[in-house]
Scaffold this motif. Sequence first.
Motif, PDB file in Angstrom:
ATOM      1  N   SER A  50       0.818  -1.210   0.000  1.00 47.38           N
ATOM      2  CA  SER A  50       0.000   0.000   0.000  1.00 47.38           C
ATOM      3  C   SER A  50       0.852   1.259   0.000  1.00 47.38           C
ATOM      4  CB  SER A  50      -0.921   0.009   1.225  1.00 47.38           C
ATOM      5  OG  SER A  50      -0.160   0.155   2.409  1.00 47.38           O
ATOM      6  N   HIS A  51       2.153   1.121   0.280  1.00 53.17           N
ATOM      7  CA  HIS A  51       3.049   2.281   0.293  1.00 53.17           C
ATOM      8  C   HIS A  51       3.848   2.401  -0.994  1.00 53.17           C
ATOM      9  CE1 HIS A  51       2.216   1.686   4.578  1.00 53.17           C
ATOM     10  NE2 HIS A  51       2.473   2.964   4.708  1.00 53.17           N
ATOM     11  N   ARG A  52       3.503   1.604  -2.001  1.00 53.19           N
ATOM     12  CA  ARG A  52       4.286   1.608  -3.233  1.00 53.19           C
ATOM     13  C   ARG A  52       4.202   2.972  -3.918  1.00 53.19           C
ATOM     14  NH1 ARG A  52       3.329  -3.551  -5.644  1.00 53.19           N
ATOM     15  NH2 ARG A  52       5.106  -4.105  -4.365  1.00 53.19           N
ATOM     16  N   SER A  53       5.310   3.380  -4.455  1.00 57.86           N
ATOM     17  CA  SER A  53       5.412   4.697  -5.075  1.00 57.86           C
ATOM     18  C   SER A  53       4.733   4.742  -6.433  1.00 57.86           C
ATOM     19  CB  SER A  53       6.890   5.056  -5.249  1.00 57.86           C
ATOM     20  OG  SER A  53       7.027   6.158  -6.088  1.00 57.86           O
ATOM     21  N   SER A  54       4.237   5.914  -6.787  1.00 58.97           N
ATOM     22  CA  SER A  54       3.722   6.132  -8.138  1.00 58.97           C
ATOM     23  C   SER A  54       4.679   7.016  -8.926  1.00 58.97           C
ATOM     24  CB  SER A  54       2.345   6.812  -8.065  1.00 58.97           C
ATOM     25  OG  SER A  54       2.454   8.045  -7.397  1.00 58.97           O
ATOM     26  N   SER A  55       5.905   7.184  -8.389  1.00 58.34           N
ATOM     27  CA  SER A  55       6.884   8.075  -9.014  1.00 58.34           C
ATOM     28  C   SER A  55       7.624   7.342 -10.122  1.00 58.34           C
ATOM     29  CB  SER A  55       7.864   8.582  -7.957  1.00 58.34           C
ATOM     30  OG  SER A  55       8.765   9.496  -8.518  1.00 58.34           O
ATOM     31  N   VAL A  56       6.902   7.058 -11.200  1.00 60.15           N
ATOM     32  CA  VAL A  56       7.445   6.299 -12.316  1.00 60.15           C
ATOM     33  C   VAL A  56       7.146   7.029 -13.607  1.00 60.15           C
ATOM     34  CG1 VAL A  56       7.322   4.141 -13.613  1.00 60.15           C
ATOM     35  CG2 VAL A  56       7.148   4.105 -11.128  1.00 60.15           C
ATOM     36  N   ILE A  57       8.143   7.112 -14.490  1.00 57.15           N
ATOM     37  CA  ILE A  57       7.954   7.695 -15.817  1.00 57.15           C
ATOM     38  C   ILE A  57       8.538   6.724 -16.820  1.00 57.15           C
ATOM     39  CG2 ILE A  57       8.427   9.644 -17.340  1.00 57.15           C
ATOM     40  CD1 ILE A  57       8.959  11.340 -14.866  1.00 57.15           C
ATOM     41  N   TYR A  58       7.793   6.413 -17.863  1.00 60.07           N
ATOM     42  CA  TYR A  58       8.355   5.563 -18.899  1.00 60.07           C
ATOM     43  C   TYR A  58       7.716   5.908 -20.227  1.00 60.07           C
ATOM     44  CZ  TYR A  58       4.111   2.835 -17.922  1.00 60.07           C
ATOM     45  OH  TYR A  58       2.827   2.446 -17.700  1.00 60.07           O
ATOM     46  N   VAL A  67      13.058   9.789 -21.004  1.00 53.33           N
ATOM     47  CA  VAL A  67      12.151  10.301 -19.977  1.00 53.33           C
ATOM     48  C   VAL A  67      12.867  11.217 -18.989  1.00 53.33           C
ATOM     49  CG1 VAL A  67      10.592   8.342 -20.152  1.00 53.33           C
ATOM     50  CG2 VAL A  67      12.529   8.250 -18.568  1.00 53.33           C
ATOM     51  N   VAL A  68      14.120  11.545 -19.251  1.00 53.17           N
ATOM     52  CA  VAL A  68      14.837  12.509 -18.424  1.00 53.17           C
ATOM     53  C   VAL A  68      15.276  13.666 -19.307  1.00 53.17           C
ATOM     54  CG1 VAL A  68      15.615  10.769 -16.773  1.00 53.17           C
ATOM     55  CG2 VAL A  68      17.050  11.328 -18.731  1.00 53.17           C
ATOM     56  N   SER A  69      15.586  14.774 -18.670  1.00 49.27           N
ATOM     57  CA  SER A  69      15.914  15.986 -19.427  1.00 49.27           C
ATOM     58  C   SER A  69      17.284  15.881 -20.085  1.00 49.27           C
ATOM     59  CB  SER A  69      15.898  17.191 -18.494  1.00 49.27           C
ATOM     60  OG  SER A  69      16.991  17.127 -17.592  1.00 49.27           O
ATOM     61  N   GLU A  70      17.499  16.732 -21.061  1.00 45.03           N
ATOM     62  CA  GLU A  70      18.790  16.788 -21.733  1.00 45.03           C
ATOM     63  C   GLU A  70      19.894  17.187 -20.755  1.00 45.03           C
ATOM     64  OE1 GLU A  70      20.940  19.053 -25.529  1.00 45.03           O
ATOM     65  OE2 GLU A  70      18.762  19.152 -25.264  1.00 45.03           O
ATOM     66  N   ASP A  71      19.557  18.066 -19.813  1.00 44.68           N
ATOM     67  CA  ASP A  71      20.543  18.464 -18.804  1.00 44.68           C
ATOM     68  C   ASP A  71      20.995  17.265 -17.972  1.00 44.68           C
ATOM     69  OD1 ASP A  71      20.480  21.076 -19.626  1.00 44.68           O
ATOM     70  OD2 ASP A  71      19.103  21.752 -18.046  1.00 44.68           O
ATOM     71  N   THR A  72      20.029  16.420 -17.599  1.00 41.40           N
ATOM     72  CA  THR A  72      20.365  15.223 -16.827  1.00 41.40           C
ATOM     73  C   THR A  72      21.271  14.306 -17.629  1.00 41.40           C
ATOM     74  OG1 THR A  72      18.319  15.298 -15.529  1.00 41.40           O
ATOM     75  CG2 THR A  72      19.425  13.164 -15.696  1.00 41.40           C
ATOM     76  N   ILE A  73      20.951  14.120 -18.898  1.00 49.33           N
ATOM     77  CA  ILE A  73      21.771  13.280 -19.779  1.00 49.33           C
ATOM     78  C   ILE A  73      23.198  13.827 -19.845  1.00 49.33           C
ATOM     79  CG2 ILE A  73      22.133  12.551 -22.161  1.00 49.33           C
ATOM     80  CD1 ILE A  73      19.900  11.035 -20.852  1.00 49.33           C
ATOM     81  N   ASN A  74      23.321  15.143 -19.976  1.00 51.33           N
ATOM     82  CA  ASN A  74      24.648  15.760 -20.082  1.00 51.33           C
ATOM     83  C   ASN A  74      25.458  15.579 -18.804  1.00 51.33           C
ATOM     84  OD1 ASN A  74      24.142  16.621 -22.699  1.00 51.33           O
ATOM     85  ND2 ASN A  74      23.392  18.630 -22.055  1.00 51.33           N
TER      86      ASN A  74
END
Length: 255
Positions: A50-58, A67-74
């Motif tokens: 019941s505490h499972r996260s919904s913080s998922v992007i795909y 699914v991550v920003s260009e800045d993160t990739i860099n």
Amino acid sequence: MAISLNSGLTVAVSRSIRQTPLHNVNLTTNPFSFNCNFSLTPNFLAISASHRSSSVIYSSRETETPVVSEDTINVLDDVQVFDLNGQGVPISDLWKDRKAVVAFARHFGCVLCRIRADYLAAEKDKMDAAGVALVLIGPGSVDQARKFYEQTKFKGEVYADPSYRSYEALRFVSGITTTFTPGAGLKIIQAYMEGYRQDWELSFEKDTRTRGGWRQGGIIVAGPGKNNITYIHKDKEAGDDPDIKEILNACCVQG
């Protein structure tokens, strides 16, 4: 009822489980011992879900849009992690020429991270058959990574990120309130019931206490291609593992 977790902090859980009695639970203040004698109703075993996260992007399989920003990739392109031999490698090289499931541990001594390692390793045969690599990264030294590998016999690759830069680049959450939660406390109890143990020596090393101990991890699916991160799960609390079927689906493996 309350659970004390070796830090002077107490996590109250009575409201969450008031219809699910626990008996004689004692988490001692001695960091090298853990004593428990209790019984669980079937409902308790479902609490962690019941505490499972919904913080998922795909992204979809068809588009595989990052699914991550260009800045993160860099930033990731400049992050170096170290294998068990102490050899440095750019982190994005881990998925440059292959698809990989990359798990990020909270720290190498964490009991819940050992569960994460096992639940991913249990599906490694399916990943191997699909040509998907399994990798685990932890914040800390190469020596800590070696100890983790020796203790867990993890079937995948293990790397250390002593700079913590990959965690910062992926913006994994950090803070004491994300570590000591009712959900995490219950998962720790269940982990000890199943025979898992925290490595307190690793957990109380200075760098772990001051940095890695409070930063959560996550799981990504990436590659092939250095810029191709198609799935990211960010833990909202300690032990916040997504459904394994979600991981397998993200890397095109039949569950």
